[in-house]
Write a protein that holds these residues in place. Structure first.
Motif, mmCIF file in Angstrom:
data_model
loop_
_atom_site.group_PDB
_atom_site.id
_atom_site.type_symbol
_atom_site.label_atom_id
_atom_site.label_comp_id
_atom_site.label_asym_id
_atom_site.label_seq_id
_atom_site.Cartn_x
_atom_site.Cartn_y
_atom_site.Cartn_z
ATOM 1 N N GLU A 135 3.227 1.793 -0.912
ATOM 2 C CA GLU A 135 4.227 0.659 -1.005
ATOM 3 C C GLU A 135 3.632 -1.150 -0.295
ATOM 4 O O GLU A 135 4.463 -2.133 -0.606
ATOM 5 C CB GLU A 135 6.134 1.804 -0.229
ATOM 6 C CG GLU A 135 7.131 0.446 -0.242
ATOM 7 C CD GLU A 135 8.254 0.822 0.136
ATOM 8 O OE1 GLU A 135 8.898 0.544 0.276
ATOM 9 O OE2 GLU A 135 8.099 2.429 0.343
ATOM 10 N N ARG A 136 3.477 -0.596 0.552
ATOM 11 C CA ARG A 136 3.308 -1.407 1.697
ATOM 12 C C ARG A 136 2.174 -2.247 1.238
ATOM 13 O O ARG A 136 2.025 -3.351 1.277
ATOM 14 C CB ARG A 136 2.636 -0.997 3.253
ATOM 15 C CG ARG A 136 3.968 -1.079 3.882
ATOM 16 C CD ARG A 136 2.612 -0.162 5.230
ATOM 17 N NE ARG A 136 2.734 -1.262 6.207
ATOM 18 C CZ ARG A 136 1.454 -1.294 7.588
ATOM 19 N NH1 ARG A 136 0.908 0.381 7.553
ATOM 20 N NH2 ARG A 136 1.135 -2.448 7.643
ATOM 21 N N ILE A 137 0.498 -1.960 0.619
ATOM 22 C CA ILE A 137 -0.234 -2.876 -0.032
ATOM 23 C C ILE A 137 0.643 -3.440 -1.777
ATOM 24 O O ILE A 137 0.081 -4.418 -1.841
ATOM 25 C CB ILE A 137 -1.144 -1.993 -1.254
ATOM 26 C CG1 ILE A 137 -2.017 -1.391 0.329
ATOM 27 C CG2 ILE A 137 -2.411 -3.062 -1.499
ATOM 28 C CD1 ILE A 137 -2.874 -0.383 -0.362
ATOM 29 N N HIS A 138 1.352 -2.813 -1.953
ATOM 30 C CA HIS A 138 2.023 -3.072 -3.249
ATOM 31 C C HIS A 138 2.150 -4.143 -3.379
ATOM 32 O O HIS A 138 2.898 -6.111 -3.376
ATOM 33 C CB HIS A 138 3.055 -2.807 -4.020
ATOM 34 C CG HIS A 138 3.336 -3.028 -5.402
ATOM 35 N ND1 HIS A 138 2.776 -3.640 -6.119
ATOM 36 C CD2 HIS A 138 4.789 -2.802 -5.686
ATOM 37 C CE1 HIS A 138 3.663 -4.353 -7.222
ATOM 38 N NE2 HIS A 138 4.441 -3.887 -6.435
ATOM 39 N N ASP A 139 3.744 -4.599 -1.745
ATOM 40 C CA ASP A 139 4.677 -5.696 -1.243
ATOM 41 C C ASP A 139 3.501 -6.816 -0.940
ATOM 42 O O ASP A 139 3.894 -7.694 -1.707
ATOM 43 C CB ASP A 139 5.350 -5.312 0.151
ATOM 44 C CG ASP A 139 5.696 -6.532 0.667
ATOM 45 O OD1 ASP A 139 6.723 -6.819 0.365
ATOM 46 O OD2 ASP A 139 4.884 -6.509 2.273
ATOM 47 N N PHE A 140 2.733 -6.755 -0.649
ATOM 48 C CA PHE A 140 1.629 -7.579 -0.306
ATOM 49 C C PHE A 140 1.011 -7.784 -1.670
ATOM 50 O O PHE A 140 1.408 -9.512 -1.543
ATOM 51 C CB PHE A 140 0.064 -7.035 1.552
ATOM 52 C CG PHE A 140 -0.901 -8.231 1.101
ATOM 53 C CD1 PHE A 140 -0.436 -9.296 2.108
ATOM 54 C CD2 PHE A 140 -2.316 -7.771 0.324
ATOM 55 C CE1 PHE A 140 -1.356 -10.033 1.849
ATOM 56 C CE2 PHE A 140 -3.083 -8.855 0.481
ATOM 57 C CZ PHE A 140 -2.497 -9.509 1.483
ATOM 58 N N TYR A 141 0.504 -7.903 -2.368
ATOM 59 C CA TYR A 141 0.232 -8.404 -3.597
ATOM 60 C C TYR A 141 0.994 -9.092 -4.039
ATOM 61 O O TYR A 141 0.900 -9.806 -4.546
ATOM 62 C CB TYR A 141 -0.298 -7.399 -4.426
ATOM 63 C CG TYR A 141 -2.159 -6.527 -3.680
ATOM 64 C CD1 TYR A 141 -2.848 -7.500 -3.743
ATOM 65 C CD2 TYR A 141 -2.041 -5.645 -4.423
ATOM 66 C CE1 TYR A 141 -4.187 -6.694 -3.328
ATOM 67 C CE2 TYR A 141 -3.487 -4.866 -4.086
ATOM 68 C CZ TYR A 141 -4.173 -5.646 -3.371
ATOM 69 O OH TYR A 141 -5.891 -4.983 -2.968
ATOM 70 N N CYS A 142 2.398 -8.318 -4.012
ATOM 71 C CA CYS A 142 3.561 -9.146 -5.165
ATOM 72 C C CYS A 142 3.829 -11.053 -4.535
ATOM 73 O O CYS A 142 4.202 -11.500 -4.598
ATOM 74 C CB CYS A 142 5.189 -8.123 -4.530
ATOM 75 S SG CYS A 142 4.735 -7.090 -5.931
#
Length: 336
Positions: free
Chosen positions: A170-177
């Motif tokens: 979730e944290r990585i995905h938030d950054f990529y978004c």
């Protein structure tokens, strides 16, 4: 006269471009071993697709070394790569997150510095070029998780599903978004994401696991791109036939896939639904094929996958590839 940018858009939208657009990928290995031949390919078959420059206003805090040099390289996330030969990328041997339950997930470092790229530098580049411009920077969530845990351990995690793993995703995905939205605020034509999903003859994980965990993440990336009016491309090595229907259903514009690994005839049912962003077989044809083999392969791709568009003449000039075969690929596409 049609510009390179217009040519690529016509191809992606199946609007009968006057020729197939081109893009050559290279590893430093090609520059080290065949500098003159590489220069000839670029002279005779210039790229229609290029990448925007990335000028960071904040230097990555953890990054050290050269990813293509022999020795150790530490990337902006703090992952350590060991490389035994120059010109290619090494592998992560030691996990950054080592606990089986991901209890040490506090060690995850999000490189916010990568968001600091200068938008005006990108926009000036886009305005100065007639090429189709791709965003720089890399979104690669499956591979990033492997870099944090090592590949073998992460496959085990996908089976055991520790709760801490999902918090990290979730944290990585938030950054990529957030990274993707920032790129979409520039004047680039397209953004992309890169993950290697395939083994030689199947997906690396079960398709249902991919659909449950990763498809929703990819859907977010595609929706962000289209919300801003950008095209979105994906790269994956290996045999990925099982997820093609999902990628098309989500609206992916183009995919760079190992189409010869799967068989171009098996992909024929997808013609006119997605653009095949290359590639030519780099396992067998580029290193070992004859010029006639290259020509036949290109013509097979056009026969099976071209539909008033939907193909980009792309290959990777990497370790083992013969420069004359790379040259012939572009020549054959020009004549096909």
């Amino acid at each position: 006269m049609t510009t390179s940018r217009e040519l690529v858009y016509q191809t992606l939208e199946f609007k009968n471009p006057e020729r197939v657009p081109r893009q050559l990928w290279t590893l430093p290995w090609a520059t080290l071993h065949f500098p003159e031949e590489l220069a000839a390919i670029r002279r005779d078959f210039p790229d229609d697709i290029t990448s925007a420059p990335v000028h960071l206003l904040q230097e990555p805090r953890l990054e050290k070394g050269d990813p293509y040099a022999a020795g150790e390289y530490i990337d902006p996330w703090g992952c350590r790569f060991t490389n035994i030969q120059p010109g290619v990328i090494g592998e992560v041997k030691t996990p950054l997150i080592a606990d089986p339950e991901w209890e040490d997930r506090h060690r995850l470092y999000i490189p916010e510095e990568l968001l600091s790229f200068d938008l005006e530098t990108v926009n000036q580049y886009c305005r100065s070029s007639q090429c189709f411009i791709m965003a720089g920077g890399g979104i690669q969530i499956f591979e990033r998780l492997q870099y944090l845990r090592t590949s073998a351990q992460f496959y085990i995690d996908l089976a055991s599903k520790p709760a801490g793993m999902f918090e990290v995703i979730e944290r990585i995905h938030d950054f990529y978004c957030r990274l993707l939205r920032r790129w979409c605020q520039t004047e680039v034509d397209a953004v992309s994401f890169f993950d290697d999903w395939g083994a030689q003859n199947r997906l690396l994980i079960h398709p249902k696991t991919w659909q449950a965990i990763f498809k929703p993440l990819y859907r977010d990336y595609i929706e962000i791109a289209h919300h801003y009016g950008k095209k979105i491309f994906m790269h994956s090595d290996g045999y990925t036939l099982a997820i093609f229907p999902d990628l098309i259903e989500m609206g992916l514009d183009a995919i760079n896939a190992q189409i010869f690994c799967m068989g171009v005839d098996k992909l024929r049912s997808f013609r006119g639904k997605i653009t095949f962003w290359g590639e030519l077989d780099r396992q067998h044809l580029l290193p070992y094929g004859s010029l006639a083999d290259i020509d036949r392969a290109v013509r097979a791709v056009k026969e099976h996958l071209w539909s008033g568009g939907g193909c980009i003449a792309q290959c990777e000039f990497g370790a083992g590839a013969k420069p004359e075969n790379v040259y012939q690929m572009f020549k054959s596409w020009q004549e096909a």
